[in-house]
Design a protein around this motif. Structure first.
Motif, PDB file in Angstrom:
ATOM      1  N   VAL A 134     -17.459  11.895 -14.671  1.00  0.00           N
ATOM      2  CA  VAL A 134     -17.124  10.932 -13.617  1.00  0.00           C
ATOM      3  C   VAL A 134     -16.150   9.886 -14.149  1.00  0.00           C
ATOM      4  CG1 VAL A 134     -18.026   9.118 -12.114  1.00  0.00           C
ATOM      5  CG2 VAL A 134     -19.303  11.248 -12.386  1.00  0.00           C
ATOM      6  N   GLU A 135     -16.448   9.346 -15.304  1.00  0.00           N
ATOM      7  CA  GLU A 135     -15.587   8.317 -15.886  1.00  0.00           C
ATOM      8  C   GLU A 135     -14.205   8.885 -16.224  1.00  0.00           C
ATOM      9  OE1 GLU A 135     -15.944   4.559 -18.955  1.00  0.00           O
ATOM     10  OE2 GLU A 135     -17.286   6.276 -19.231  1.00  0.00           O
ATOM     11  N   ALA A 136     -14.178  10.109 -16.703  1.00  0.00           N
ATOM     12  CA  ALA A 136     -12.894  10.734 -17.020  1.00  0.00           C
ATOM     13  C   ALA A 136     -12.054  10.924 -15.761  1.00  0.00           C
ATOM     14  CB  ALA A 136     -13.127  12.077 -17.709  1.00  0.00           C
ATOM     15  N   ASP A 137     -12.685  11.379 -14.681  1.00  0.00           N
ATOM     16  CA  ASP A 137     -11.957  11.564 -13.428  1.00  0.00           C
ATOM     17  C   ASP A 137     -11.475  10.233 -12.856  1.00  0.00           C
ATOM     18  OD1 ASP A 137     -12.164  14.283 -13.476  1.00  0.00           O
ATOM     19  OD2 ASP A 137     -13.802  14.421 -12.038  1.00  0.00           O
ATOM     20  N   TYR A 138     -12.271   9.205 -13.029  1.00  0.00           N
ATOM     21  CA  TYR A 138     -11.886   7.867 -12.559  1.00  0.00           C
ATOM     22  C   TYR A 138     -10.546   7.468 -13.173  1.00  0.00           C
ATOM     23  CZ  TYR A 138     -12.277   2.897 -11.414  1.00  0.00           C
ATOM     24  OH  TYR A 138     -12.045   1.626 -10.915  1.00  0.00           O
ATOM     25  N   HIS A 139     -10.376   7.744 -14.442  1.00  0.00           N
ATOM     26  CA  HIS A 139      -9.120   7.417 -15.116  1.00  0.00           C
ATOM     27  C   HIS A 139      -8.010   8.400 -14.748  1.00  0.00           C
ATOM     28  CE1 HIS A 139     -10.656   4.144 -17.514  1.00  0.00           C
ATOM     29  NE2 HIS A 139     -11.678   4.888 -17.901  1.00  0.00           N
ATOM     30  N   THR A 140      -8.342   9.685 -14.727  1.00  0.00           N
ATOM     31  CA  THR A 140      -7.328  10.717 -14.465  1.00  0.00           C
ATOM     32  C   THR A 140      -6.636  10.517 -13.121  1.00  0.00           C
ATOM     33  OG1 THR A 140      -8.478  12.369 -15.800  1.00  0.00           O
ATOM     34  CG2 THR A 140      -6.963  13.196 -14.122  1.00  0.00           C
ATOM     35  N   TYR A 141      -7.416  10.250 -12.092  1.00  0.00           N
ATOM     36  CA  TYR A 141      -6.851  10.198 -10.746  1.00  0.00           C
ATOM     37  C   TYR A 141      -6.431   8.800 -10.300  1.00  0.00           C
ATOM     38  CZ  TYR A 141      -8.532  14.983 -10.497  1.00  0.00           C
ATOM     39  OH  TYR A 141      -8.744  16.315 -10.747  1.00  0.00           O
ATOM     40  N   THR A 166     -10.096  19.724  -9.801  1.00  0.00           N
ATOM     41  CA  THR A 166      -8.775  20.106 -10.310  1.00  0.00           C
ATOM     42  C   THR A 166      -8.076  21.055  -9.338  1.00  0.00           C
ATOM     43  OG1 THR A 166      -9.539  19.868 -12.595  1.00  0.00           O
ATOM     44  CG2 THR A 166      -7.535  21.146 -12.232  1.00  0.00           C
ATOM     45  N   ALA A 167      -8.828  22.005  -8.804  1.00  0.00           N
ATOM     46  CA  ALA A 167      -8.260  22.958  -7.843  1.00  0.00           C
ATOM     47  C   ALA A 167      -7.919  22.274  -6.527  1.00  0.00           C
ATOM     48  CB  ALA A 167      -9.241  24.101  -7.601  1.00  0.00           C
ATOM     49  N   GLY A 168      -8.805  21.393  -6.070  1.00  0.00           N
ATOM     50  CA  GLY A 168      -8.533  20.657  -4.843  1.00  0.00           C
ATOM     51  C   GLY A 168      -7.316  19.764  -4.981  1.00  0.00           C
ATOM     52  N   ALA A 169      -7.184  19.120  -6.137  1.00  0.00           N
ATOM     53  CA  ALA A 169      -6.040  18.244  -6.379  1.00  0.00           C
ATOM     54  C   ALA A 169      -4.738  19.035  -6.356  1.00  0.00           C
ATOM     55  CB  ALA A 169      -6.201  17.537  -7.725  1.00  0.00           C
ATOM     56  N   ARG A 170      -4.754  20.223  -6.967  1.00  0.00           N
ATOM     57  CA  ARG A 170      -3.557  21.068  -6.982  1.00  0.00           C
ATOM     58  C   ARG A 170      -3.172  21.464  -5.560  1.00  0.00           C
ATOM     59  NH1 ARG A 170      -2.831  26.798  -8.088  1.00  0.00           N
ATOM     60  NH2 ARG A 170      -5.076  26.982  -8.391  1.00  0.00           N
ATOM     61  N   ALA A 171      -4.164  21.786  -4.741  1.00  0.00           N
ATOM     62  CA  ALA A 171      -3.893  22.225  -3.371  1.00  0.00           C
ATOM     63  C   ALA A 171      -3.242  21.124  -2.532  1.00  0.00           C
ATOM     64  CB  ALA A 171      -5.192  22.688  -2.712  1.00  0.00           C
ATOM     65  N   VAL A 172      -3.792  19.918  -2.599  1.00  0.00           N
ATOM     66  CA  VAL A 172      -3.250  18.845  -1.757  1.00  0.00           C
ATOM     67  C   VAL A 172      -1.926  18.314  -2.302  1.00  0.00           C
ATOM     68  CG1 VAL A 172      -5.477  18.158  -0.809  1.00  0.00           C
ATOM     69  CG2 VAL A 172      -4.675  17.089  -2.906  1.00  0.00           C
ATOM     70  N   GLU A 173      -1.818  18.235  -3.615  1.00  0.00           N
ATOM     71  CA  GLU A 173      -0.602  17.678  -4.202  1.00  0.00           C
ATOM     72  C   GLU A 173       0.599  18.600  -3.956  1.00  0.00           C
ATOM     73  OE1 GLU A 173      -0.429  14.501  -7.783  1.00  0.00           O
ATOM     74  OE2 GLU A 173      -1.358  16.426  -8.227  1.00  0.00           O
ATOM     75  N   GLU A 174       0.387  19.892  -4.060  1.00  0.00           N
ATOM     76  CA  GLU A 174       1.460  20.842  -3.756  1.00  0.00           C
ATOM     77  C   GLU A 174       1.917  20.705  -2.307  1.00  0.00           C
ATOM     78  OE1 GLU A 174       0.187  24.517  -6.784  1.00  0.00           O
ATOM     79  OE2 GLU A 174      -0.139  24.662  -4.619  1.00  0.00           O
ATOM     80  N   ALA A 175       0.958  20.414  -1.427  1.00  0.00           N
ATOM     81  CA  ALA A 175       1.274  20.298   0.000  1.00  0.00           C
ATOM     82  C   ALA A 175       1.927  18.965   0.343  1.00  0.00           C
ATOM     83  CB  ALA A 175      -0.001  20.481   0.821  1.00  0.00           C
ATOM     84  N   GLY A 176       1.821  17.978  -0.545  1.00  0.00           N
ATOM     85  CA  GLY A 176       2.353  16.650  -0.252  1.00  0.00           C
ATOM     86  C   GLY A 176       1.436  15.826   0.611  1.00  0.00           C
ATOM     87  N   PHE A 177       0.138  16.112   0.543  1.00  0.00           N
ATOM     88  CA  PHE A 177      -0.863  15.466   1.386  1.00  0.00           C
ATOM     89  C   PHE A 177      -1.590  14.384   0.590  1.00  0.00           C
ATOM     90  CE2 PHE A 177      -4.952  15.410   3.735  1.00  0.00           C
ATOM     91  CZ  PHE A 177      -4.464  15.177   5.011  1.00  0.00           C
ATOM     92  N   ARG A 178      -2.043  13.326   1.274  1.00  0.00           N
ATOM     93  CA  ARG A 178      -2.713  12.211   0.599  1.00  0.00           C
ATOM     94  C   ARG A 178      -4.230  12.432   0.569  1.00  0.00           C
ATOM     95  NH1 ARG A 178      -0.110   7.894  -0.712  1.00  0.00           N
ATOM     96  NH2 ARG A 178       1.385   8.088   1.016  1.00  0.00           N
ATOM     97  N   ASN A 179      -4.809  12.268  -0.616  1.00  0.00           N
ATOM     98  CA  ASN A 179      -6.217  12.589  -0.831  1.00  0.00           C
ATOM     99  C   ASN A 179      -6.876  11.539  -1.731  1.00  0.00           C
ATOM    100  OD1 ASN A 179      -8.239  15.247  -0.967  1.00  0.00           O
ATOM    101  ND2 ASN A 179      -8.373  13.965  -2.775  1.00  0.00           N
ATOM    102  N   VAL A 180      -8.000  11.020  -1.278  1.00  0.00           N
ATOM    103  CA  VAL A 180      -8.843  10.175  -2.126  1.00  0.00           C
ATOM    104  C   VAL A 180     -10.104  10.971  -2.432  1.00  0.00           C
ATOM    105  CG1 VAL A 180     -10.075   7.990  -2.361  1.00  0.00           C
ATOM    106  CG2 VAL A 180      -7.985   8.093  -0.982  1.00  0.00           C
ATOM    107  N   PHE A 181     -10.334  11.262  -3.706  1.00  0.00           N
ATOM    108  CA  PHE A 181     -11.563  11.955  -4.085  1.00  0.00           C
ATOM    109  C   PHE A 181     -12.723  10.973  -4.122  1.00  0.00           C
ATOM    110  CE2 PHE A 181      -8.864  15.234  -6.324  1.00  0.00           C
ATOM    111  CZ  PHE A 181      -9.277  16.292  -5.538  1.00  0.00           C
ATOM    112  N   CYS A 182     -13.868  11.422  -3.649  1.00  0.00           N
ATOM    113  CA  CYS A 182     -15.109  10.669  -3.780  1.00  0.00           C
ATOM    114  C   CYS A 182     -16.062  11.493  -4.638  1.00  0.00           C
ATOM    115  CB  CYS A 182     -15.732  10.405  -2.414  1.00  0.00           C
ATOM    116  SG  CYS A 182     -17.241   9.420  -2.494  1.00  0.00           S
ATOM    117  N   GLU A 183     -16.504  10.924  -5.725  1.00  0.00           N
ATOM    118  CA  GLU A 183     -17.401  11.634  -6.631  1.00  0.00           C
ATOM    119  C   GLU A 183     -18.677  12.061  -5.909  1.00  0.00           C
ATOM    120  OE1 GLU A 183     -19.119  13.614  -9.227  1.00  0.00           O
ATOM    121  OE2 GLU A 183     -17.198  12.753  -9.868  1.00  0.00           O
ATOM    122  N   SER A 184     -19.164  13.273  -6.235  1.00  0.00           N
ATOM    123  CA  SER A 184     -20.356  13.813  -5.563  1.00  0.00           C
ATOM    124  C   SER A 184     -21.437  14.217  -6.553  1.00  0.00           C
ATOM    125  CB  SER A 184     -19.963  15.021  -4.710  1.00  0.00           C
ATOM    126  OG  SER A 184     -19.379  16.039  -5.520  1.00  0.00           O
TER     127      SER A 184
END
Length: 425
Positions: A157-164, A128-146
Motif C-alpha cells: 500500500v505504501e509503495a503504491d501511494y508513492h508510485t502513483y 499495474t494492469a489497470g494503470a496500463r489500460a487507462v493510461e494507454e487510453a488517455g483516461f483519468r483514474n484515481v486508484f483506491c486501495e482495497s
C-alpha cells in the motif's frame, strides 16, 4: 493539442454562474478560457469544434467503481450481498490475471466515455494492469486501495501511494483505503491508520451498505462500523464512505466532524436490496455527497445518467418531498463533489487553469426538447444517447459514437469476452 470549442452553451459548474453562450479554449490538458465569444483569429488551433449550440459541462466523476468487474456483468444477479460476494464474486476474482484486468478495464473505459464519465475512483486489484489500460487510453483514474484479509500488505500500500502520486501531471493518482470493516482485521486497520497519520492522508472504505453489516459489527465491537473505524483513528484526516446506507444518528455527527464524503451508489444498492442512502439528510447537514456506479457485477451498467435520476427520484419518495435533492444539486454531486471526493480539485469546474475534462451534451435529441431548463433536462430526461463528445485532458476520446483509443472496439470486445469465458466457464 490546442482546441477551440465555439458556438456552445456552457455550464461551468462554478458557484453562482449559470449557463451562457460562448466558447472554451484548451491548451494541452488545461482550460485557458471559458466565456463569451471573442476574437480568436490570431491564434493557431489544432482543432476548432463547432458545438452547434449544444451544452458543454464538466465531465462526470464516477466516485466509486470496480472497473474490471465488467467480466462479472450479468453473471451473479438476483442475490443477497453476502451470498453474491462470498459465493460468486470472490471465487471468480481469485482466477483473475493481469491480462484479464487489462482488457476488462479497457471495456469499462469505453462504457465510461459513452456515459460522459471523465474520471473514476477505481477500487480494484492488479493495479499495474489497470494503470496500463487507462493510461494507454488517455483516461483519468484515481486508484483506491482495497486491502483486506484476503490480499495486500501495508508495505505494498505504501509503495503504491508513492508510485502513483509522485507525478502530478500523470493521469493516475492514488488514495488510501481498504475493502470494508467486515473483511479487514483490526491490526490491518490500525496499520492503515498509521499510514494515514504518516502522510496526513484521507482513507476511503465500503461502509454500512447493509443492515447485516452494521448489526454484525455492533455484535463484534459494540459500535457501528463508522464509530468503530473512527475509534481506530482511520478518519483523522478525512476520507469517504462508499454506500453509507444504514446509519445511526451518532454516525452522522462523526461523518460531519471528520469531514468525510459519502459516495452514494443508488442502482447497486437497489439491485442488491441493500437499501436507500439518506442522501437528503447528508446534504441538510452539510455533508458532501458524490455519486458512483459501483461495479458492473452489481449494477450492471456504468451509467451516470441512471444514477443521477435514481439519486433524486429515490429521495423524493423516501422523504415524501418532491422538492428533495433538486437537479442542480445532483449535477454538483456528479461533477464538483465527485472531483473533490477523489482528490481532483483541478477537475471540478470549467475555468481557466482547470483540467480540460469535459463533455458535450447533444440538445438536438427529442428527449432534450423543448429547451426550457437544460440542467433539469440532463438529470431528469438525459441518457447516454445525449453524450456527443467526451474529452479528457484536452484530448477527445469519444465523439459521435466513435472511440479514439489505443485499441479497436472489436479487439477489446473479443478479448473481454475471451477473458470472461475462461474465468466463468
Amino acid at each position: 493539442m490546442n482546441t477551440r470549442i465555439y458556438n456552445a452553451r456552457i455550464l461551468t459548474m462554478e458557484e453562482g454562474r449559470s449557463i451562457f453562450e460562448g466558447e472554451l479554449w484548451t491548451e494541452g490538458d488545461t482550460i485557458t478560457y471559458a466565456g463569451p465569444a471573442k476574437d480568436a483569429s490570431e491564434r493557431k488551433w489544432d482543432e476548432e469544434i463547432d458545438a452547434e449550440k449544444n451544452l458543454i459541462i464538466p465531465g462526470f466523476k464516477n466516485a466509486h467503481t470496480h472497473s474490471a468487474m465488467t467480466f462479472l456483468r450479468s453473471h451473479a444477479d438476483d442475490m443477497k450481498l453476502d451470498e453474491w460476494l462470498n459465493d460468486r464474486v470472490f471465487p471468480a476474482e481469485a482466477k483473475l490475471t493481469d491480462e484479464d484486468v487489462y482488457w476488462q478495464t479497457k471495456l469499462a473505459v469505453m462504457e465510461y466515455l459513452t456515459s460522459g464519465i471523465t474520471s473514476i475512483f477505481d477500487m480494484y486489484m492488479h493495479r499495474t494492469a489497470g494503470a496500463r489500460a487507462v493510461e494507454e487510453a488517455g483516461f483519468r483514474n484515481v486508484f483506491c486501495e482495497s486491502i483486506n484479509n484476503f490480499g495486500g500488505t501495508l508495505e505494498e500500500v505504501e509503495a503504491d501511494y508513492h508510485t502513483y502520486n509522485q507525478d502530478k501531471d500523470r493521469l493516475i493518482s492514488f488514495q488510501l483505503g481498504f475493502h470494508a470493516e467486515y473483511t479487514t482485521s483490526r491490526e490491518l486497520m490500525e496499520g492503515l491508520a498509521a499510514l494515514a497519520e504518516k502522510y496526513k492522508a484521507p482513507i476511503y472504505v465500503h461502509c454500512s451498505e447493509t443492515k447485516k453489516e452494521v448489526e454484525d459489527c455492533r455484535n463484534r465491537t459494540g459500535m457501528t462500523p463508522v464509530a468503530y473505524m473512527d475509534s481506530l483513528g482511520l478518519f483523522n484526516y478525512g476520507g469517504g464512505l462508499f454506500h453509507g446506507v444504514h446509519m445511526d444518528d451518532s454516525d452522522f455527527d462523526i461523518i460531519k466532524k471528520r469531514g468525510l464524503y459519502v459516495v452514494t451508489n443508488a442502482a447497486s444498492n437497489l439491485k442488491l436490496a441493500s437499501g436507500i442512502a439518506p442522501v437528503k439528510r447528508y446534504l441538510d447537514m452539510g455533508i458532501p455527497v458524490a455519486i458512483g456506479t459501483d461495479g458492473a457485477a452489481s449494477n450492471n451498467c456504468l451509467d451516470m445518467f441512471r444514477e443521477m435520476f435514481l439519486v433524486t427520484g429515490l429521495q423524493k419518495v423516501v422523504c415524501d418531498d418532491p422538492e428533495a435533492v433538486p437537479a442542480m444539486e445532483v449535477l454538483k454531486m456528479a461533477t464538483v463533489n465527485g472531483a473533490h471526493a477523489m482528490g481532483l480539485p483541478e477537475c471540478d469546474t470549467l475555468a481557466e487553469g482547470k483540467k480540460a475534462d469535459l463533455i458535450m451534451i447533444d440538445l438536438m435529441q427529442p428527449n432534450m426538447q423543448p429547451i426550457q431548463n437544460i440542467e433539469r433536462n440532463v438529470v431528469f430526461s438525459g441518457s447516454k444517447q445525449n453524450v456527443k463528445m467526451t474529452m479528457v485532458g484536452g484530448k477527445v476520446l469519444y465523439r459521435d459514437g466513435e472511440f479514439f483509443l489505443d485499441r479497436s472496439r472489436e479487439e477489446i470486445y473479443a478479448k473481454a469476452n475471451e477473458s470472461a469465458r475462461r474465468i466463468l466457464g
